[in-house]
Design an enzyme around this catalytic site. Sequence first.
Site, mmCIF file in Angstrom:
data_model
loop_
_atom_site.group_PDB
_atom_site.id
_atom_site.type_symbol
_atom_site.label_atom_id
_atom_site.label_comp_id
_atom_site.label_asym_id
_atom_site.label_seq_id
_atom_site.Cartn_x
_atom_site.Cartn_y
_atom_site.Cartn_z
ATOM 1 C CB CYS A 382 -1.045 0.024 1.213
ATOM 2 S SG CYS A 382 -2.351 0.806 0.954
ATOM 3 C CG HIS A 508 -3.823 -3.887 3.021
ATOM 4 N ND1 HIS A 508 -2.839 -3.340 3.955
ATOM 5 C CD2 HIS A 508 -4.486 -2.838 2.584
ATOM 6 C CE1 HIS A 508 -3.005 -2.302 4.174
ATOM 7 N NE2 HIS A 508 -3.795 -1.709 3.102
ATOM 8 C CD GLU A 510 -1.457 -6.666 4.960
ATOM 9 O OE1 GLU A 510 -1.091 -6.804 3.587
ATOM 10 O OE2 GLU A 510 -1.707 -5.652 5.338
HETATM 11 N N1 GLN Z 1 -2.065 6.678 3.018
HETATM 12 C C1 GLN Z 1 -1.922 6.095 1.793
HETATM 13 C C2 GLN Z 1 -3.531 6.114 1.075
HETATM 14 O O1 GLN Z 1 -4.440 6.685 1.699
HETATM 15 C C3 GLN Z 1 -1.662 4.480 1.792
HETATM 16 C C4 GLN Z 1 -2.920 3.949 2.814
HETATM 17 C C5 GLN Z 1 -2.317 2.601 3.212
HETATM 18 O O2 GLN Z 1 -1.162 2.375 3.139
HETATM 19 N N2 GLN Z 1 -3.086 1.648 3.723
HETATM 20 O O3 GLN Z 1 -3.623 5.860 -0.056
#
Ligand code: GLN
Length: 536
Positions: A382, A508, A510
């Site tokens: 992410c 994600h 995970e």
């Molecule tokens: N802050 C970033 C976004 O809002 C990444 C979010 C995250 O890592 N879950 O896209």
Amino acid sequence: MRQTKFIFVTGGVISSLGKGLSSASIGALLEARGLRVSFLKLDPYLNVDPGTMNPLQHGEVYVTDDGAETDLDLGHYERFTHARLTRENNLTSGRVYETVIQREREGDYLGATVQVIPHVTDTIKEHIVSVGKNPETDVQIVEVGGTVGDIESLPFLEAIRQLKADLGRQNTLYIHVALVPYIPSAKELKTKPVQHSVKELRSIGIAPDILLCRTDRFLPRSVKAKIALFCDVEEEAVITAKDVDTVYELPVTLHNEGLDDAIVQRLNIWTGQPNLDRWEHVVSTIKNPEDRLRIAMVGKYTDLTESYKSLNEALTHAGIAHEVAVDIEYVDSDKLEGSALETLSTVDGILVPHGFGSRGAEGKIQAIQYAREHEIPYFGICYGLQCAVVEIARNVAGMAGANSTEIDPKTPYPVIDLMPGQLGRAGTGGTMRLGAYPCRVVPDTLAARAYGRTEVSERHRHRYEVNPTFRKRIEEAGLVVSGMSPDGTLAEIIEFPDHPWFLACQFHPEFHSTPFDPHPLFRAFVGAAVRHHKGA
Ligand code: GLN
């Protein structure tokens, strides 16, 4: 009609007794006996969901396929069993009150004075019963957050108390998790705390059927007999839940103590003995690794263990697949100099996890540059993808000052940005891309080799995206977009092929990893770390 059985799990004495893991283990044991289980976590706080809560205080926000931001205990449930959970499997007081107040405003209560009992408790009961109605569920495990005696968990406890009469005693079972501390100066295990806790529970009308006693040693018969006598439960229903080296040992430990026997007997369910071979295999692999790897996790929180729970577990799972132990070294991205840089130079892999806001971003970008230039396997998740794109834009594609607009709104190259449809919606909560979305994997890439297929679905929780305006220029500099949304607009996975293993994903992975089925990307990353470790 077939009736789902309900197990209610409460906790006493102190918090953090591992109620979530105990509930997950109960599910695992019943599943190993051929039953189909599901879960419901009741959280007493007034937040409507934990999405807005500080992860340092509350631990990770666990995202389900349907995009609900839920309590991290749902992660334990999904990792330990085949249950697939949704928004309905986590109910907070905030959501209960929201429903009640909405009904009141709509005039549903026909002029009645709206009260905690019966209106709030009825709403809770309705939810519990409706979740349990799923025809796929034989046993519904309901965990009540908080500790018995807290003011705020009272409506939940009152609701589960009433359910014994509503659903029938043969369909309901109460398990209480409490602490039995060992006091070194007295060289004694103390049963008073559990006695008090059960007394508290009885005072609100719940008589526990089974006690799970958290201890650092096995309870001798005499202590069990004493607890049984004072708490009015049968001796075989006093179960030692001894501290374990790895959480995956818990189902086997509790089985050896007779927990699942006690449950099926009391609920009058006929099943055979559970097959726990795969659990034993996982535990023995974790305990006897062939080698140990060190992975640096670069993040902004100093205590990253609870905030990155699923991630840590996914690394462990991938380690099981390669028969290695994965030791995580937390590196604070705010202080990326001196000893932190030295750590990066000696690890077998570097991971930048999810994150929000601008703090620590430069440190993460620096760590990624280090991984890229020193050919250390890199896995970005992410925010870890977004920082990787920024790093490559700046240092490979020559776009000086490139950044994410989350970090620098005035950057000349907003390579990570909000998408047009999202503009003006950037607040807190509610504006994120949440839950499972499909992703097309490009053949002949690291990602395709890891997955072994080209259509995948992964869970998301983010706002910002790789900006299509600059994508071509960064791709010409060597970045490969190896996963995309089916319409080709959103970058889901990126790679940098001029490197032993450099991959990052916007989603994600995970959240889809279990000890029996490690996520393919984690598995491939740890595989690359093993090769790096061996100098291959
Ligand atoms: N802050 C970033 C976004 O809002 C990444 C979010 C995250 O890592 N879950 O896209």
